[in-house]
Design a protein around this motif. Structure first.
Motif, PDB file in Angstrom:
ATOM      1  N   GLY A 263       0.810  -1.215   0.000  1.00  0.00           N
ATOM      2  CA  GLY A 263       0.000   0.000   0.000  1.00  0.00           C
ATOM      3  C   GLY A 263       0.838   1.257   0.000  1.00  0.00           C
ATOM      4  N   LEU A 264       1.933   1.232   0.758  1.00  0.00           N
ATOM      5  CA  LEU A 264       2.839   2.384   0.768  1.00  0.00           C
ATOM      6  C   LEU A 264       3.474   2.587  -0.605  1.00  0.00           C
ATOM      7  CD1 LEU A 264       4.565   1.825   4.216  1.00  0.00           C
ATOM      8  CD2 LEU A 264       3.231   3.848   3.565  1.00  0.00           C
ATOM      9  N   GLY A 265       3.826   1.482  -1.276  1.00  0.00           N
ATOM     10  CA  GLY A 265       4.399   1.581  -2.613  1.00  0.00           C
ATOM     11  C   GLY A 265       3.427   2.188  -3.600  1.00  0.00           C
ATOM     12  N   PHE A 266       2.164   1.770  -3.548  1.00  0.00           N
ATOM     13  CA  PHE A 266       1.166   2.376  -4.426  1.00  0.00           C
ATOM     14  C   PHE A 266       0.975   3.850  -4.091  1.00  0.00           C
ATOM     15  CE2 PHE A 266      -3.258   3.876  -4.456  1.00  0.00           C
ATOM     16  CZ  PHE A 266      -3.406   4.034  -5.826  1.00  0.00           C
ATOM     17  N   LYS A 290      -7.121   6.389 -11.007  1.00  0.00           N
ATOM     18  CA  LYS A 290      -5.750   6.266 -10.534  1.00  0.00           C
ATOM     19  C   LYS A 290      -5.591   5.048  -9.627  1.00  0.00           C
ATOM     20  CE  LYS A 290      -1.897   9.238  -9.738  1.00  0.00           C
ATOM     21  NZ  LYS A 290      -1.471  10.653  -9.791  1.00  0.00           N
ATOM     22  N   VAL A 291      -6.616   4.777  -8.815  1.00  0.00           N
ATOM     23  CA  VAL A 291      -6.555   3.622  -7.929  1.00  0.00           C
ATOM     24  C   VAL A 291      -6.529   2.320  -8.733  1.00  0.00           C
ATOM     25  CG1 VAL A 291      -7.725   2.393  -6.058  1.00  0.00           C
ATOM     26  CG2 VAL A 291      -7.732   4.884  -6.087  1.00  0.00           C
ATOM     27  N   VAL A 292      -7.266   2.286  -9.831  1.00  0.00           N
ATOM     28  CA  VAL A 292      -7.378   1.049 -10.614  1.00  0.00           C
ATOM     29  C   VAL A 292      -6.238   0.870 -11.604  1.00  0.00           C
ATOM     30  CG1 VAL A 292      -8.698   1.828 -12.640  1.00  0.00           C
ATOM     31  CG2 VAL A 292      -9.175  -0.419 -11.645  1.00  0.00           C
ATOM     32  N   ALA A 293      -5.392   1.870 -11.742  1.00  0.00           N
ATOM     33  CA  ALA A 293      -4.330   1.835 -12.762  1.00  0.00           C
ATOM     34  C   ALA A 293      -3.458   0.591 -12.624  1.00  0.00           C
ATOM     35  CB  ALA A 293      -3.468   3.093 -12.659  1.00  0.00           C
ATOM     36  N   GLY A 294      -3.269  -0.099 -13.745  1.00  0.00           N
ATOM     37  CA  GLY A 294      -2.380  -1.248 -13.780  1.00  0.00           C
ATOM     38  C   GLY A 294      -2.938  -2.506 -13.147  1.00  0.00           C
ATOM     39  N   ILE A 295      -4.221  -2.493 -12.758  1.00  0.00           N
ATOM     40  CA  ILE A 295      -4.835  -3.641 -12.096  1.00  0.00           C
ATOM     41  C   ILE A 295      -5.857  -4.269 -13.039  1.00  0.00           C
ATOM     42  CG2 ILE A 295      -6.261  -4.416 -10.179  1.00  0.00           C
ATOM     43  CD1 ILE A 295      -3.528  -3.674  -9.276  1.00  0.00           C
ATOM     44  N   GLY A 296      -5.683  -5.521 -13.346  1.00  0.00           N
ATOM     45  CA  GLY A 296      -6.631  -6.219 -14.197  1.00  0.00           C
ATOM     46  C   GLY A 296      -5.935  -7.298 -14.993  1.00  0.00           C
ATOM     47  N   ILE A 297      -6.720  -8.259 -15.469  1.00  0.00           N
ATOM     48  CA  ILE A 297      -6.160  -9.320 -16.298  1.00  0.00           C
ATOM     49  C   ILE A 297      -5.632  -8.699 -17.584  1.00  0.00           C
ATOM     50  CG2 ILE A 297      -6.709 -11.428 -17.578  1.00  0.00           C
ATOM     51  CD1 ILE A 297      -8.788 -12.027 -15.395  1.00  0.00           C
ATOM     52  N   GLY A 298      -4.372  -8.953 -17.882  1.00  0.00           N
ATOM     53  CA  GLY A 298      -3.761  -8.383 -19.073  1.00  0.00           C
ATOM     54  C   GLY A 298      -3.173  -6.998 -18.880  1.00  0.00           C
ATOM     55  N   GLN A 299      -3.262  -6.442 -17.670  1.00  0.00           N
ATOM     56  CA  GLN A 299      -2.713  -5.120 -17.408  1.00  0.00           C
ATOM     57  C   GLN A 299      -1.257  -5.213 -16.942  1.00  0.00           C
ATOM     58  OE1 GLN A 299      -4.377  -2.017 -17.819  1.00  0.00           O
ATOM     59  NE2 GLN A 299      -5.718  -3.412 -18.953  1.00  0.00           N
ATOM     60  N   LYS A 300      -0.504  -4.173 -17.207  1.00  0.00           N
ATOM     61  CA  LYS A 300       0.879  -4.092 -16.756  1.00  0.00           C
ATOM     62  C   LYS A 300       0.927  -3.331 -15.440  1.00  0.00           C
ATOM     63  CE  LYS A 300       5.504  -2.614 -18.207  1.00  0.00           C
ATOM     64  NZ  LYS A 300       6.312  -1.976 -19.281  1.00  0.00           N
ATOM     65  N   PRO A 301       1.421  -3.938 -14.355  1.00  0.00           N
ATOM     66  CA  PRO A 301       1.430  -3.262 -13.054  1.00  0.00           C
ATOM     67  C   PRO A 301       2.199  -1.943 -13.104  1.00  0.00           C
ATOM     68  CG  PRO A 301       1.945  -5.594 -12.810  1.00  0.00           C
ATOM     69  CD  PRO A 301       1.980  -5.299 -14.276  1.00  0.00           C
ATOM     70  N   VAL A 302       1.644  -0.954 -12.436  1.00  0.00           N
ATOM     71  CA  VAL A 302       2.321   0.336 -12.337  1.00  0.00           C
ATOM     72  C   VAL A 302       2.813   0.590 -10.911  1.00  0.00           C
ATOM     73  CG1 VAL A 302       0.969   1.326 -14.220  1.00  0.00           C
ATOM     74  CG2 VAL A 302       0.147   1.560 -11.870  1.00  0.00           C
ATOM     75  N   ALA A 303       2.334  -0.206  -9.967  1.00  0.00           N
ATOM     76  CA  ALA A 303       2.708  -0.046  -8.558  1.00  0.00           C
ATOM     77  C   ALA A 303       2.330  -1.329  -7.839  1.00  0.00           C
ATOM     78  CB  ALA A 303       1.970   1.151  -7.946  1.00  0.00           C
ATOM     79  N   PRO A 304       2.905  -1.564  -6.647  1.00  0.00           N
ATOM     80  CA  PRO A 304       2.573  -2.793  -5.914  1.00  0.00           C
ATOM     81  C   PRO A 304       1.081  -2.916  -5.631  1.00  0.00           C
ATOM     82  CG  PRO A 304       4.484  -1.707  -4.948  1.00  0.00           C
ATOM     83  CD  PRO A 304       3.918  -0.755  -5.952  1.00  0.00           C
ATOM     84  N   ALA A 305       0.610  -4.158  -5.564  1.00  0.00           N
ATOM     85  CA  ALA A 305      -0.784  -4.439  -5.238  1.00  0.00           C
ATOM     86  C   ALA A 305      -0.845  -5.715  -4.420  1.00  0.00           C
ATOM     87  CB  ALA A 305      -1.622  -4.567  -6.504  1.00  0.00           C
TER      88      ALA A 305
END
Length: 523
Positions: A263-266, A290-305
């Protein structure tokens, strides 16, 4: 009045009666549904307050009651996510944060107090995608079999699974932190307990069932003390069952991994680097996009989750440990997977049989029928490890705990897909058969054989919901699991085929690998 006029008026009143009866009083207010071809439905009924603003990253809060009759004829928004093009169950509504709504289907003639069995559906999507609105999840055909079908939305991705020191410090819900999507599921089941009788359902005869991440959610419900008494039967469809790593909310050591560190990383990525008193308000003010960014099947992570986390209240231990200890919910149980299910493993592994150790030679023989297609062979090994054997594992553990349990494999491939799906039935594609919504999935392309398969598969689940056994009149007998013979039901092109598992040698070897890995991890 002339006799024909009296008769016509009586018919008109009879035909109108179901529509007039579609107002139901819930504990938050009255809702008006609709009737289509003998099935009444109510869609978009709130079961919790919208989790927006100050309620983002909080346990689900009570609904504000409304006055008058609320229309309930259309799905609400599915929960916030980034949809993906290849979804086997495409969303029917736009995603949004305001998404905690429940849907109900029942036979139109049912009334309050009918005590019909209840089936509660939990969709999959890796806990980052999915919703209750897809056409293949329509509950009409299950309702036509004399069952109440309930579905609902739950928060996904960072909205559903998120920890941060500022949230822990605020502790707004007495320790209910982190697993907000799972808390939504429990809140929906509590709504069912309070309200399903008004729709004609029996709150003491509830079956939870889900596929993929929905099946994994059923595993959570089976093993958390917070869900005890909320259901009486359970079905896990391609939901895994062997433990995957789970992080604690807080790190026990300074260098330990934790959901709070994720969470701190995000938060740093999102431009909210602090942990002070104003940090939580800043996080809750972030745009949903912004919260959903990079989250999803086929998405490229932008921050830890983070996914599901050990929070000490809802998740005290990984579900596998609870099953092994015999402490899962004491209810009748079904688990299974598909004949070409999903699995994960290293693509560059030089010898896929090395994982079997001393059993490598036996494994080569067991998987020899697939030797002509090394890629298919590799997929089968990974699917056995990820879905097929874990389903059997859970059935084993439930049987050892004294509960009746049944194992299945969904292998019926719809005729229109047989040229493409040569390995078998892929992950998630069994759902339209158990729901009898194959026409929605393959419009205009289904065959009589497809519909016969769907009728049988759906009937087994409905029988289970009704009586606690999948067996019923006109169906081949599905044997209850016994660990000495390890029987199962194979849904094949030749119809439901009960008996000895033709893959037993494969799965026994996969079991040995899993047990060996567990033993090593405990040393």
């Amino acid at each position: 009045m002339k006799p024909w006029a009296i008769w016509g008026s009586a018919v008109a009143l009879t035909l109108a009666a179901p529509a007039l009866a579609q107002v139901v009083d819930t504990d938050s207010g009255s809702v008006r549904g609709s009737t289509v071809r003998g099935v009444a439905s109510w869609k978009g009924i709130p079961f919790a307050a919208p989790p927006v603003g100050d309620l983002r990253w909080r346990a689900p809060q009570p609904v504000k009651p409304w006055r008058g009759v609320r229309p309930a004829t259309a799905f609400s928004n599915d929960c916030m996510q980034i949809p993906f093009a290849g979804d086997a169950a495409p969303l029917g509504t736009p995603p949004a944060e305001d998404c905690l709504y429940v849907n109900v289907w029942r036979p139109a003639t049912a009334r309050a107090g009918a005590k019909l069995p209840v089936m509660v559906w939990i969709y999959g999507g890796g806990l980052v995608n999915g919703g209750a609105s897809p056409a293949v999840y329509d509950g009409s055909e299950i309702a036509r079999q004399g069952v109440i079908l309930v579905s609902f939305n739950y928060r996904l991705g960072r909205f559903g699974f998120f920890a941060h020191p500022a949230l822990s410090e605020a502790n707004e819900d007495n320790g209910l932190l982190g697993n907000y999507g799972y808390l939504d599921q429990i809140a929906a089941l509590r709504w069912v307990q309070r309200n399903v009788a008004a729709f004609g359902g029996d709150p003491n005869n509830v079956t939870v069932f889900g596929e993929s991440a929905g099946g994994g959610s059923v595993n959570m419900l089976m093993t958390t003390p917070m869900a005890r008494g909320l259901f009486q039967k359970a079905i896990v469809m391609s939901g895994g069952g062997r433990s995957r790593p789970m992080k604690p909310i807080r790190a026990e050591a300074s260098a330990g991994e934790s959901a709070e560190r994720d969470g701190l990383g995000f938060a740093r990525w999102a431009g909210v680097p602090g942990t002070g008193s104003g940090t939580l308000a800043e996080l809750r003010a972030l745009p949903a996009e912004k919260v959903v960014a990079g989250i999803g099947i086929g998405q490229k992570p932008v921050a830890p989750a983070s996914g599901p986390m050990l929070d000490g209240m809802l998740l005290i231990a990984p579900p596998e440990q609870v099953y092994r200890a015999g402490n899962a919910a004491a209810v009748p149980f079904i688990a299974g997977a598909n004949s070409a299910d999903i699995g994960f493993g290293p693509a560059d592994e030089p010898d896929v049989f090395a994982r079997f150790g001393a059993d490598a030679a036996r494994a080569r023989v067991a998987y020899r029928p697939l030797a002509g297609d090394p890629a298919a062979q590799r997929r089968a090994i990974f699917a056995d490890a990820g879905m097929v054997e874990p389903a059997r594992f859970m059935v084993q553990q439930m049987t050892r705990a004294g509960q009746p349990a049944w194992n299945y494999r969904a292998g019926y491939v719809p005729e229109v897909m047989r040229a493409e799906w040569k390995d078998g039935l892929p992950h998630a594609t069994e759902i339209p058969f158990f729901f009898r919504t194959i026409e929605a999935r393959y419009p205009g392309k289904t065959t009589p054989a497809d519909h016969r398969a769907a009728r049988a598969m759906s009937a087994y689940f409905v029988n289970f919901a009704r009586t606690g056994t999948p067996n019923g009149v006109g169906l081949p007998d599905w044997p209850v699991y016994r660990d000495d013979v390890r029987p199962m039901m194979d849904f094949t092109a030749n119809g439901p085929t009960p008996g000895a598992d033709p893959w037993r040698e494969r799965l026994d070897l996969a079991e040995r690998v899993a047990e060996s890995a567990r033993d090593k991890s405990r040393k």
